[in-house]
Scaffold this motif. Structure first.
Motif, mmCIF file in Angstrom:
data_model
loop_
_atom_site.group_PDB
_atom_site.id
_atom_site.type_symbol
_atom_site.label_atom_id
_atom_site.label_comp_id
_atom_site.label_asym_id
_atom_site.label_seq_id
_atom_site.Cartn_x
_atom_site.Cartn_y
_atom_site.Cartn_z
ATOM 1 N N ALA A 183 0.811 -1.216 0.000
ATOM 2 C CA ALA A 183 0.000 0.000 0.000
ATOM 3 C C ALA A 183 0.844 1.266 0.000
ATOM 4 C CB ALA A 183 -0.939 -0.003 1.200
ATOM 5 N N LYS A 184 2.137 1.149 0.264
ATOM 6 C CA LYS A 184 3.033 2.299 0.201
ATOM 7 C C LYS A 184 3.686 2.443 -1.179
ATOM 8 C CE LYS A 184 4.107 2.134 5.151
ATOM 9 N NZ LYS A 184 5.175 1.998 6.179
ATOM 10 N N GLY A 185 3.348 1.548 -2.091
ATOM 11 C CA GLY A 185 3.870 1.644 -3.449
ATOM 12 C C GLY A 185 5.217 0.981 -3.647
ATOM 13 N N LYS A 186 5.585 0.045 -2.773
ATOM 14 C CA LYS A 186 6.858 -0.648 -2.899
ATOM 15 C C LYS A 186 6.628 -2.078 -3.391
ATOM 16 C CE LYS A 186 10.939 -2.163 -0.283
ATOM 17 N NZ LYS A 186 11.586 -2.202 1.061
ATOM 18 N N VAL A 187 7.448 -2.521 -4.345
ATOM 19 C CA VAL A 187 7.377 -3.910 -4.795
ATOM 20 C C VAL A 187 7.934 -4.803 -3.691
ATOM 21 C CG1 VAL A 187 8.137 -5.605 -6.496
ATOM 22 C CG2 VAL A 187 7.579 -3.282 -7.233
ATOM 23 N N ARG A 188 7.081 -5.703 -3.194
ATOM 24 C CA ARG A 188 7.470 -6.569 -2.089
ATOM 25 C C ARG A 188 7.690 -8.021 -2.513
ATOM 26 N NH1 ARG A 188 5.520 -4.569 2.853
ATOM 27 N NH2 ARG A 188 6.189 -6.562 3.759
ATOM 28 N N GLY A 189 7.348 -8.347 -3.741
ATOM 29 C CA GLY A 189 7.551 -9.716 -4.204
ATOM 30 C C GLY A 189 7.397 -9.814 -5.704
ATOM 31 N N TYR A 190 8.024 -10.846 -6.281
ATOM 32 C CA TYR A 190 7.980 -11.068 -7.728
ATOM 33 C C TYR A 190 7.991 -12.562 -7.991
ATOM 34 C CZ TYR A 190 9.695 -11.222 -12.595
ATOM 35 O OH TYR A 190 9.852 -11.467 -13.936
ATOM 36 N N ARG A 191 7.132 -12.998 -8.871
ATOM 37 C CA ARG A 191 7.111 -14.395 -9.289
ATOM 38 C C ARG A 191 7.206 -14.461 -10.809
ATOM 39 N NH1 ARG A 191 8.323 -19.711 -8.788
ATOM 40 N NH2 ARG A 191 6.999 -20.942 -10.162
ATOM 41 N N LEU A 192 8.219 -15.144 -11.312
ATOM 42 C CA LEU A 192 8.353 -15.384 -12.737
ATOM 43 C C LEU A 192 7.869 -16.795 -13.034
ATOM 44 C CD1 LEU A 192 9.343 -14.789 -15.600
ATOM 45 C CD2 LEU A 192 11.614 -15.536 -14.886
ATOM 46 N N GLY A 193 6.817 -16.928 -13.837
ATOM 47 C CA GLY A 193 6.313 -18.229 -14.225
ATOM 48 C C GLY A 193 5.184 -18.708 -13.342
ATOM 49 N N GLU A 194 4.740 -19.907 -13.653
ATOM 50 C CA GLU A 194 3.618 -20.499 -12.950
ATOM 51 C C GLU A 194 4.040 -21.030 -11.582
ATOM 52 O OE1 GLU A 194 2.615 -22.730 -17.005
ATOM 53 O OE2 GLU A 194 1.127 -23.139 -15.440
ATOM 54 N N GLY A 195 3.006 -21.276 -10.748
ATOM 55 C CA GLY A 195 3.241 -21.935 -9.472
ATOM 56 C C GLY A 195 3.421 -20.984 -8.305
ATOM 57 N N LYS A 196 3.594 -21.552 -7.124
ATOM 58 C CA LYS A 196 3.764 -20.823 -5.859
ATOM 59 C C LYS A 196 2.562 -19.914 -5.562
ATOM 60 C CE LYS A 196 7.794 -22.671 -5.132
ATOM 61 N NZ LYS A 196 7.975 -23.664 -4.059
ATOM 62 N N TYR A 197 1.371 -20.373 -5.969
ATOM 63 C CA TYR A 197 0.184 -19.530 -5.783
ATOM 64 C C TYR A 197 -0.215 -19.419 -4.312
ATOM 65 C CZ TYR A 197 -0.102 -20.077 -10.827
ATOM 66 O OH TYR A 197 0.189 -20.081 -12.182
ATOM 67 N N ALA A 198 -0.075 -20.495 -3.556
ATOM 68 C CA ALA A 198 -0.402 -20.421 -2.130
ATOM 69 C C ALA A 198 0.508 -19.418 -1.424
ATOM 70 C CB ALA A 198 -0.278 -21.803 -1.488
ATOM 71 N N GLU A 199 1.793 -19.427 -1.780
ATOM 72 C CA GLU A 199 2.732 -18.465 -1.205
ATOM 73 C C GLU A 199 2.365 -17.045 -1.619
ATOM 74 O OE1 GLU A 199 7.561 -17.628 -1.225
ATOM 75 O OE2 GLU A 199 6.799 -19.596 -1.839
ATOM 76 N N GLY A 200 1.941 -16.892 -2.874
ATOM 77 C CA GLY A 200 1.520 -15.575 -3.344
ATOM 78 C C GLY A 200 0.307 -15.061 -2.594
#
Length: 369
Positions: free
Chosen positions: A167-184
């Motif tokens: 909410a402060k406008g900072k990128v806190r995570g990045y996922r390249l490709g499929e998977g890790k949806y629960a973590e997302g």
């Protein structure tokens, strides 16, 4: 800048004036033909990602599906940015999760934003993208990024590329490709809680994916993405090889080894696709996968092009994909990905044949799942 095009299925697509290279990317199977590796978890932002992602989105255009209240309304919200392209199977298989997140957490201040960065020429047409988003039930905001300006600002590396912004406008995570949806999803809940939202009453229910969006059978996938245009074509088996930018009468190979393919009939092959110039014509591929897809473009006259799929010379029956019937019949009208095969039983090496009844169809790329 090296970027990815598919789960272990790689092939570079040079796009935009800055020569960005993009890959539609799923999960690593040891099939990739490049040295690039996918992100294996929800990681930090790639090197070079803008420190002002919300401002980048606010300045971008055109919005094919607008942000409710205008792009300025993104400020102060948790935002998920998904780089995608609608003919990419890896992008399509991420959609159920993005839709579910938008529906579950929208009332708590989450905004999902799609950034449609096209691979093929037909995906640059806003009318095609609008039709695709309607057919795919993509209701959240969607931005057309034909020149890859937003892609470059985010230093994105492939499709799907998913950014988690607080909410402060900072990128806190990045996922390249499929998977890790629960973590997302757990990261989304953390960011919303930090923003003062109570998400404890929202259950972490399973997200169902159907049809072409169902997750791949990664454990039994042995076939890589295979482009038809000569820019990235490999393992072509018709006698004499591909002839660039001219009509040629192709004939089928005597035999196909695993992951080889061929053409029969009069085709004109350019860098991006093969055009059937006079009919009938066929494409064959020797594959090992549960699912087989082919990105196809319709004829210029706007009339459907009828085709028939066979597997090892027989009608697919229960192994037909969502775009063909049990007898193998289907038709090409829209420019999009078509699912030809979904096998319910044991997976072995098979040969799929697609016979087109008349000229005008364009064939771009095989993908598997």
């Amino acid at each position: 800048m090296n970027q990815k095009r598919s789960l272990g299925f790689a092939a570079a697509a040079v796009v935009a004036a800055a020569a960005t290279t993009a890959i539609c990317f799923g999960d690593a199977l040891g099939l990739v033909r490049s040295a690039a590796k996918p992100v294996e978890t929800i990681g930090s932002a790639p090197f070079g990602t803008t420190s002002r992602p919300i401002e980048v989105l606010q300045d971008a255009s055109p919005w094919l599906t607008p942000v409710p209240g205008s792009p300025k309304a993104l400020r102060g919200k948790v935002v998920i940015v998904n780089f995608w392209t609608y003919s990419c199977i890896n992008s399509l298989r991420a959609l159920p999760y993005l839709r579910a997140w938008s529906e579950r957490y929208g009332a708590k201040g989450l905004e999902v934003v799609g950034v449609h960065a096209p691979e093929f020429g037909f995906e640059k047409d806003p009318a095609n993208v609008r039709l695709a988003t309607s057919q795919l039930n993509v209701r959240y905001a969607n931005l057309q990024d034909n020149d890859y300006a937003v892609w470059r600002d985010f230093a994105n590396q492939g499709w799907p590329g998913i950014y988690f912004i607080d909410a402060k406008g900072k990128v806190r995570g990045y996922r390249l490709g499929e998977g890790k949806y629960a973590e997302g999803e757990q990261l989304i809940r953390t960011l919303l809680a930090e923003a003062g939202q109570d998400v404890s009453g929202i259950p972490l229910a399973p997200i169902e994916a159907k049809g072409v969006e169902a997750q791949a059978d990664w454990a039994d996938l042995r076939s890589p993405e295979a482009y038809i245009g000569y820019d990235k074509a490999v393992d072509f088996a018709s006698p004499g090889g591909l002839k660039q930018d001219r009509s040629h009468g192709y004939s089928s190979a005597t035999d196909l080894s695993l992951n080889q393919w061929d053409l029969a009939g009069s085709w004109k092959v350019d860098g991006e696709y093969a055009l059937l110039e006079s009919g009938p014509g066929t494409i064959r591929f020797r594959f090992h996968a549960r699912d087989t897809h082919l990105v196809l473009g319709g004829a210029q006259d706007g009339q459907p092009v009828r085709f028939r799929v066979t597997i090892d010379g027989k009608a697919p029956g229960a192994s037909h994909g969502v775009d063909v019937d049990a007898a193998g019949w289907g038709q090409v009208k829209e420019d999009r990905l078509y699912q030809l095969v979904r096998q319910p039983g044991a997976i072995t090496d098979r040969t799929v044949t697609i016979e087109f009844a008349r000229p005008g169809v364009r064939a771009y790329v095989f993908t598997f799942g």
